[in-house]
Design a protein around this motif. Sequence first.
Motif, short mmCIF file in Angstrom:
data_model
loop_
_atom_site.label_atom_id
_atom_site.label_comp_id
_atom_site.label_asym_id
_atom_site.label_seq_id
_atom_site.Cartn_x
_atom_site.Cartn_y
_atom_site.Cartn_z
N ARG A 49 0.82 -1.20 0.00
CA ARG A 49 0.00 0.00 0.00
C ARG A 49 0.86 1.26 0.00
O ARG A 49 0.62 2.19 -0.77
CB ARG A 49 -0.94 -0.01 1.20
CG ARG A 49 -1.77 1.26 1.30
CD ARG A 49 -2.92 1.16 2.28
NE ARG A 49 -3.46 2.48 2.51
CZ ARG A 49 -3.07 3.28 3.50
NH1 ARG A 49 -2.18 2.85 4.38
NH2 ARG A 49 -3.57 4.48 3.63
N TYR A 50 1.87 1.30 0.84
CA TYR A 50 2.68 2.51 0.93
C TYR A 50 3.50 2.74 -0.35
O TYR A 50 3.64 3.88 -0.79
CB TYR A 50 3.58 2.49 2.17
CG TYR A 50 2.87 3.09 3.38
CD1 TYR A 50 3.08 4.42 3.75
CD2 TYR A 50 1.97 2.35 4.13
CE1 TYR A 50 2.41 4.98 4.83
CE2 TYR A 50 1.30 2.90 5.21
CZ TYR A 50 1.52 4.22 5.56
OH TYR A 50 0.85 4.78 6.62
N LYS A 53 0.91 3.88 -2.99
CA LYS A 53 0.32 5.18 -2.64
C LYS A 53 1.34 6.29 -2.86
O LYS A 53 1.04 7.31 -3.49
CB LYS A 53 -0.11 5.11 -1.17
CG LYS A 53 -0.48 6.43 -0.51
CD LYS A 53 -1.12 6.19 0.87
CE LYS A 53 -0.12 6.01 2.00
NZ LYS A 53 0.57 7.21 2.43
N ASP A 54 2.54 6.11 -2.34
CA ASP A 54 3.49 7.22 -2.32
C ASP A 54 4.24 7.38 -3.63
O ASP A 54 4.86 8.41 -3.87
CB ASP A 54 4.47 7.06 -1.16
CG ASP A 54 3.75 7.18 0.19
OD1 ASP A 54 2.65 7.78 0.21
OD2 ASP A 54 4.26 6.68 1.20
N LYS A 339 6.94 0.34 6.51
CA LYS A 339 6.97 1.74 6.08
C LYS A 339 8.40 2.20 5.84
O LYS A 339 8.66 2.99 4.92
CB LYS A 339 6.29 2.60 7.13
CG LYS A 339 4.81 2.33 7.21
CD LYS A 339 4.22 2.93 8.44
CE LYS A 339 2.83 2.41 8.67
NZ LYS A 339 2.30 2.87 9.97
N MET A 343 9.74 3.26 2.07
CA MET A 343 10.43 4.53 1.79
C MET A 343 11.76 4.27 1.10
O MET A 343 12.12 4.96 0.14
CB MET A 343 10.64 5.26 3.12
CG MET A 343 11.52 6.47 2.99
SD MET A 343 11.83 7.21 4.60
CE MET A 343 12.75 5.91 5.42
#
Lengths: 423, 235
Positions: A49-50, A53-54, A339, A343
């Motif tokens: 998801r991250y 999304k990002d 997370k 990143m």
Amino acid sequence: MTFNRRAFLGTSAMAAAVLAAPRLYAAAHGGKPKVVVIGGGAGGATAARYIAKDSDGAIDVTLIEPTRTYYTCFFSNLYLGGFKQYDDLGHSYGTLASDYGVNVVHDYAVGVDRDAKTVTLASGDSLPYDRLVLSPGIDFVAGSVAGWDVSAQNAMPHAYKGGSQTQLLKAQLEAMPEGGTFVMVAPPNPYRCPPGPYERVSMVAWYLSQNNPTAKIIIADPKENFSKQGLFEEGWQKHYSGMITRIGPDFGGGNVTVDPAAMTVDIDGEVINADVVNVIPAMKAGHIAAVAGVTDGNWAPVNPGDMTSKMDENIHVLGDASAQGDMPKSGFSANSQAKVAAMSIRGALTGSQVFPAKYSNTCWSLIAENDGVKVGASYEPTEEKIASTGSFVSQTGEDAALREATYQESEGWYSGITADMFG
Amino acid sequence: MTLLARFSLVAVVACLAQVATAAEEIGDAERGEALFRQCQSCHQIGPDATNRVGPHLNGVFGRTAGSVEGFRYSKAFERAGSKGLEWHIDTLGSFLENPKAIVPGTRMSYRGMADAQDRADLIAYMRDFSASPANIPESDPTARAVSHDLDPAILEIQGDPAYGEYLASECQTCHRVDGQDSGIPSIIAWPEDDFVIAMHAYKTKAREHPVMNMMAGRLSNEEIAALAAYFATLE
Ligand SMILES: Cc1cc2nc3c(=O)[nH]c(=O)nc-3n(C[C@H](O)[C@H](O)[C@H](O)COP(=O)(O)OP(=O)(O)OC[C@H]3O[C@@H](n4cnc5c(N)ncnc54)[C@H](O)[C@@H]3O)c2cc1C
């Protein structure tokens, strides 16, 4: 950036972020950079998801997960206690696909070719990746409980992976005869959710105290000590006096043989006829981690700054499967690690900014109705491992209002983390 | 409680809830302290307050009626609490004016305080012993004091929302980005100053909560500003 001068000069974290300049990326397979995530649980769903999304579509994200509905292990004990319905635990992958553009593939990964950078699925398909995320959870160490193997999991459930096993244990609990005996064979360290077995005992005791108050619970435990021990033992005394007996290693709690056909448990030579036997064996990283060749012993060692495998810089291992240092194997930890990895993956593949890693964990447990406790810590990467930088734990003797507030908070956490995983 | 009485309780509380009073105007706390002497034979308030004939009155603002730990309430009070009576400036005012009208059957033997100014002053005094929005923005919004002791330079820091977005991912394990509250409060769309003040109250442990003390404790002033900037942008 919109810093004023004082803020900018004072920000050591930002200085470090600037140093971590993104490497230039060249897609190994042409087209958009590709991330494949194996396992749609606390670590994998969050990472998918991250990243999706990002990166706003700049990265292709494929999530491989055999089940269509993920049933959380977290709160599964509350289901045993009667505080949750089974359906409350289930979450689908629909929003990850529809709102975030994650390519959700319901299949099982059976192979990883690290040189070709491809993943093979049970269907025979092969998927290329630039970065691979492994978050397959746990499997059990064969032979760790004498007499038990996975073929016995219907007679003696582990209920330590989400889904049907949890339902089975609940059904067996409800079918216990009056005054019957529930035996738990507790796991050795390290294992997923350190307070999990003891929260389970609490919830089983709650159910029995309401429905079968003369029943007994016996825990055979190979460990000297366990998580939140003082809090659990205080609670058991207070709410379930006389119902629970824990046999530690001093009294042979580590010397157990089970007989699933006869429904007996031999604890250091004493044979117990049981009505329900919950065997929680020793654990190891989900099998695919070993298949990918990123394990050392039972777990997959990772670099503390970005969760990359120590064996392969293009593979990140998250959650229970990883050996990272001080963080407990929990859903909260897996979500936190995801997370950081997301990143770092975006940074490597799209050149987006990479900030210093921060990790945290809090585990709530329910001892009886409205009697919630918690334990937590914050973590930072050091050279050698993810190291704890501070911690807290609920205290014995707390008043009922605080315990109820703690329980309410755990409800909020469940709602928060599942939204953070599945959108 | 009779059905009628129960109905009237609900009705009174419902009406009262519509009266909003601005914080700074509650009343004269010094006069209130003198007035509190009539309460002292039964109620304590302040640092060492304990339950006596009546429950202690620390933290009464925002509290559900009949919920002080360890105090044995009348049935009437327990019922009022379970029906949703909460203590705010308005409900306390009405209760002080005529206790038995708000909680029929209460054991509190106090006829009531007729003068509105007296009530306001007494409430202003009691307000000082409850959580204050100065350091806890989401506390009972009856006394939004203008002062707090945070260094103005800290409030001046412009946070970087991009950094805030990454840091915020840690908050979002518990606090939902859609602002839904199922046991953990919403933190989106707050005024940035309120956010910064609250986080510093946790950081310095002026406000206690183990998880938040841990989370805020390791954030720098700039990181708190970054989070405030990011969360302020969410709707
Ligand atoms: C009883 C119990 C209570 C718990 N309570 C809490 C709690 O209160 N708080 C908390 O934080 N944690 C709790 N946990 C721990 C938490 O459930 C785990 O730590 C967490 O789920 C770990 O996340 P993960 O991503 O590593 O693995 P998982 O969440 O288990 O996800 C792994 C996924 O990978 C999939 N998978 C495996 N192999 C493959 C493959 N080869 N190909 C494709 N997919 C594959 C599986 O189907 C699974 O969906 C509890 C656990 C238990 C058992």
